[in-house]
Design a protein around this motif. Structure first.
Motif, PDB file in Angstrom:
ATOM      1  N   HIS A  99      24.137  27.859  67.498  1.00  6.55           N
ATOM      2  CA  HIS A  99      23.693  29.608  68.254  1.00  6.55           C
ATOM      3  C   HIS A  99      22.387  29.535  69.272  1.00  6.55           C
ATOM      4  CE1 HIS A  99      20.565  28.340  64.898  1.00  6.55           C
ATOM      5  NE2 HIS A  99      19.731  29.673  65.477  1.00  6.55           N
ATOM      6  N   ASP A 100      21.208  28.223  68.874  1.00  3.89           N
ATOM      7  CA  ASP A 100      20.390  27.785  70.272  1.00  3.89           C
ATOM      8  C   ASP A 100      21.356  27.426  71.311  1.00  3.89           C
ATOM      9  OD1 ASP A 100      18.681  28.226  68.194  1.00  3.89           O
ATOM     10  OD2 ASP A 100      18.318  26.426  67.467  1.00  3.89           O
ATOM     11  N   PHE A 101      22.176  26.820  71.392  1.00  6.60           N
ATOM     12  CA  PHE A 101      22.598  26.339  72.675  1.00  6.60           C
ATOM     13  C   PHE A 101      23.250  27.704  72.912  1.00  6.60           C
ATOM     14  CE2 PHE A 101      22.962  22.535  70.261  1.00  6.60           C
ATOM     15  CZ  PHE A 101      21.992  21.915  70.738  1.00  6.60           C
ATOM     16  N   VAL A 102      24.550  27.787  72.199  1.00 10.09           N
ATOM     17  CA  VAL A 102      25.127  29.395  73.468  1.00 10.09           C
ATOM     18  C   VAL A 102      23.547  30.686  73.356  1.00 10.09           C
ATOM     19  CG1 VAL A 102      26.219  31.865  72.751  1.00 10.09           C
ATOM     20  CG2 VAL A 102      27.195  29.210  71.629  1.00 10.09           C
ATOM     21  N   ALA A 103      22.587  30.536  72.993  1.00 11.11           N
ATOM     22  CA  ALA A 103      21.741  32.118  72.894  1.00 11.11           C
ATOM     23  C   ALA A 103      20.989  31.221  74.351  1.00 11.11           C
ATOM     24  CB  ALA A 103      20.275  32.002  72.976  1.00 11.11           C
ATOM     25  N   GLN A 104      20.289  29.511  74.621  1.00 11.30           N
ATOM     26  CA  GLN A 104      20.219  29.902  75.752  1.00 11.30           C
ATOM     27  C   GLN A 104      21.021  29.593  77.320  1.00 11.30           C
ATOM     28  OE1 GLN A 104      16.690  27.946  76.046  1.00 11.30           O
ATOM     29  NE2 GLN A 104      17.029  29.029  78.267  1.00 11.30           N
ATOM     30  N   ALA A 105      22.203  29.093  76.702  1.00  9.86           N
ATOM     31  CA  ALA A 105      23.013  29.436  77.894  1.00  9.86           C
ATOM     32  C   ALA A 105      23.267  30.638  78.308  1.00  9.86           C
ATOM     33  CB  ALA A 105      24.737  28.906  77.401  1.00  9.86           C
ATOM     34  N   VAL A 106      23.450  31.489  77.402  1.00  3.91           N
ATOM     35  CA  VAL A 106      23.418  33.376  78.025  1.00  3.91           C
ATOM     36  C   VAL A 106      22.026  33.771  78.901  1.00  3.91           C
ATOM     37  CG1 VAL A 106      23.663  34.832  77.343  1.00  3.91           C
ATOM     38  CG2 VAL A 106      24.832  33.749  76.283  1.00  3.91           C
ATOM     39  N   ILE A 107      20.730  33.154  77.904  1.00  2.00           N
ATOM     40  CA  ILE A 107      20.096  33.651  78.814  1.00  2.00           C
ATOM     41  C   ILE A 107      19.559  33.076  80.013  1.00  2.00           C
ATOM     42  CG2 ILE A 107      17.666  33.772  79.195  1.00  2.00           C
ATOM     43  CD1 ILE A 107      19.061  35.879  77.188  1.00  2.00           C
ATOM     44  N   ASP A 108      20.217  31.436  80.415  1.00  2.00           N
ATOM     45  CA  ASP A 108      20.319  31.013  81.377  1.00  2.00           C
ATOM     46  C   ASP A 108      20.752  31.068  82.717  1.00  2.00           C
ATOM     47  OD1 ASP A 108      18.368  29.643  80.756  1.00  2.00           O
ATOM     48  OD2 ASP A 108      19.602  27.674  80.397  1.00  2.00           O
ATOM     49  N   GLY A 109      22.695  31.291  82.219  1.00  2.00           N
ATOM     50  CA  GLY A 109      23.444  32.783  83.329  1.00  2.00           C
ATOM     51  C   GLY A 109      23.152  34.330  83.272  1.00  2.00           C
ATOM     52  N   LEU A 110      22.582  34.994  82.714  1.00  2.00           N
ATOM     53  CA  LEU A 110      21.827  36.185  82.993  1.00  2.00           C
ATOM     54  C   LEU A 110      21.051  35.723  84.254  1.00  2.00           C
ATOM     55  CD1 LEU A 110      22.122  37.718  80.165  1.00  2.00           C
ATOM     56  CD2 LEU A 110      23.588  38.101  82.180  1.00  2.00           C
ATOM     57  N   MET A 111      19.563  34.674  83.967  1.00  2.00           N
ATOM     58  CA  MET A 111      19.089  34.608  85.330  1.00  2.00           C
ATOM     59  C   MET A 111      19.574  33.796  86.495  1.00  2.00           C
ATOM     60  SD  MET A 111      15.514  34.544  86.490  1.00  2.00           S
ATOM     61  CE  MET A 111      14.699  35.294  84.979  1.00  2.00           C
ATOM     62  N   ARG A 112      20.886  32.820  86.427  1.00  2.00           N
ATOM     63  CA  ARG A 112      20.807  33.118  87.674  1.00  2.00           C
ATOM     64  C   ARG A 112      22.037  34.322  88.253  1.00  2.00           C
ATOM     65  NH1 ARG A 112      26.203  29.039  86.862  1.00  2.00           N
ATOM     66  NH2 ARG A 112      27.477  29.520  89.096  1.00  2.00           N
ATOM     67  N   VAL A 113      22.916  35.210  87.601  1.00  2.00           N
ATOM     68  CA  VAL A 113      23.023  35.601  87.743  1.00  2.00           C
ATOM     69  C   VAL A 113      22.200  36.440  88.768  1.00  2.00           C
ATOM     70  CG1 VAL A 113      24.187  37.918  87.168  1.00  2.00           C
ATOM     71  CG2 VAL A 113      24.628  36.009  86.349  1.00  2.00           C
ATOM     72  N   GLN A 114      21.392  36.824  88.474  1.00  2.00           N
ATOM     73  CA  GLN A 114      20.024  37.854  89.094  1.00  2.00           C
ATOM     74  C   GLN A 114      19.456  36.677  90.120  1.00  2.00           C
ATOM     75  OE1 GLN A 114      16.882  40.408  86.456  1.00  2.00           O
ATOM     76  NE2 GLN A 114      15.995  37.982  86.703  1.00  2.00           N
TER      77      GLN A 114
END
Length: 171
Positions: A99-114
């Protein structure tokens, strides 16, 4: 509700809010269906709160889990149809560290999109320290996610207003 997302690959900077005129902001909300009873509370609260501050055009999209949100957010942001993308999910500890890896990947991905598209992306992808499938935690997060949805809407409205001010200054 599941909807088809346009398959486009160019950033939407040419179709910024100022280029679109004074119409209501268009907002996409992408939410995970995992823990849908809780995540749906966040999405619905964000929709209600966005509407209280004036006209807004909101479309919702559902994906299986949090991990799928960044790709959908990228396609939505690049479509040129949305002024902002909001993400809602609950990433819980299922007894492994994944879950830690999933959460970090999601947040990093969302920042990249922005940063890659110039379209603001807002996150209510929550990773509680402790979440268990019992009445006390369920009741707490049932209400907590409403609060997070309201906060998500406030951040969206405030950021869109700030970006409009920046566009006026640079025009």
């Amino acid at each position: 509700m599941n909807q088809t997302i346009p398959n486009v690959s160019t950033p939407s900077s040419a179709t910024s809010a100022s280029a679109r005129g004074d119409r209501a902001p268009r907002v996409a909300i992408v939410s995970a269906s995992w823990h849908a009873d809780l995540v749906g509370r966040c999405r619905e609260a964000a929709q209600r709160e966005l509407a209280t501050a004036g006209p807004v055009d909101v479309e919702t999209f559902e994906v299986p889990g949090a991990f799928e949100i960044p790709l959908h957010a990228m396609k939505l942001a690049r479509s040129g149809r949305y002024d902002a993308v909001l993400a809602c999910a609950l990433v819980v500890d299922g007894g492994i560290y994944r879950h830690d890896f999933v959460a970090q990947a999601v947040i990093d991905g969302l920042m990249r999109v922005q940063l890659d598209t110039g379209v603001p992306v807002f996150s209510a992808v929550l990773t509680p320290l402790a979440f268990h499938e019992h009445a006390v935690h369920h009741a707490f997060f049932h209400e907590h996610l409403v609060t997070k949805g309201v906060e998500l809407a406030h951040a969206c409205r405030a950021t869109l207003a700030a970006l409009r001010r920046l566009e006026v200054l640079s025009a």
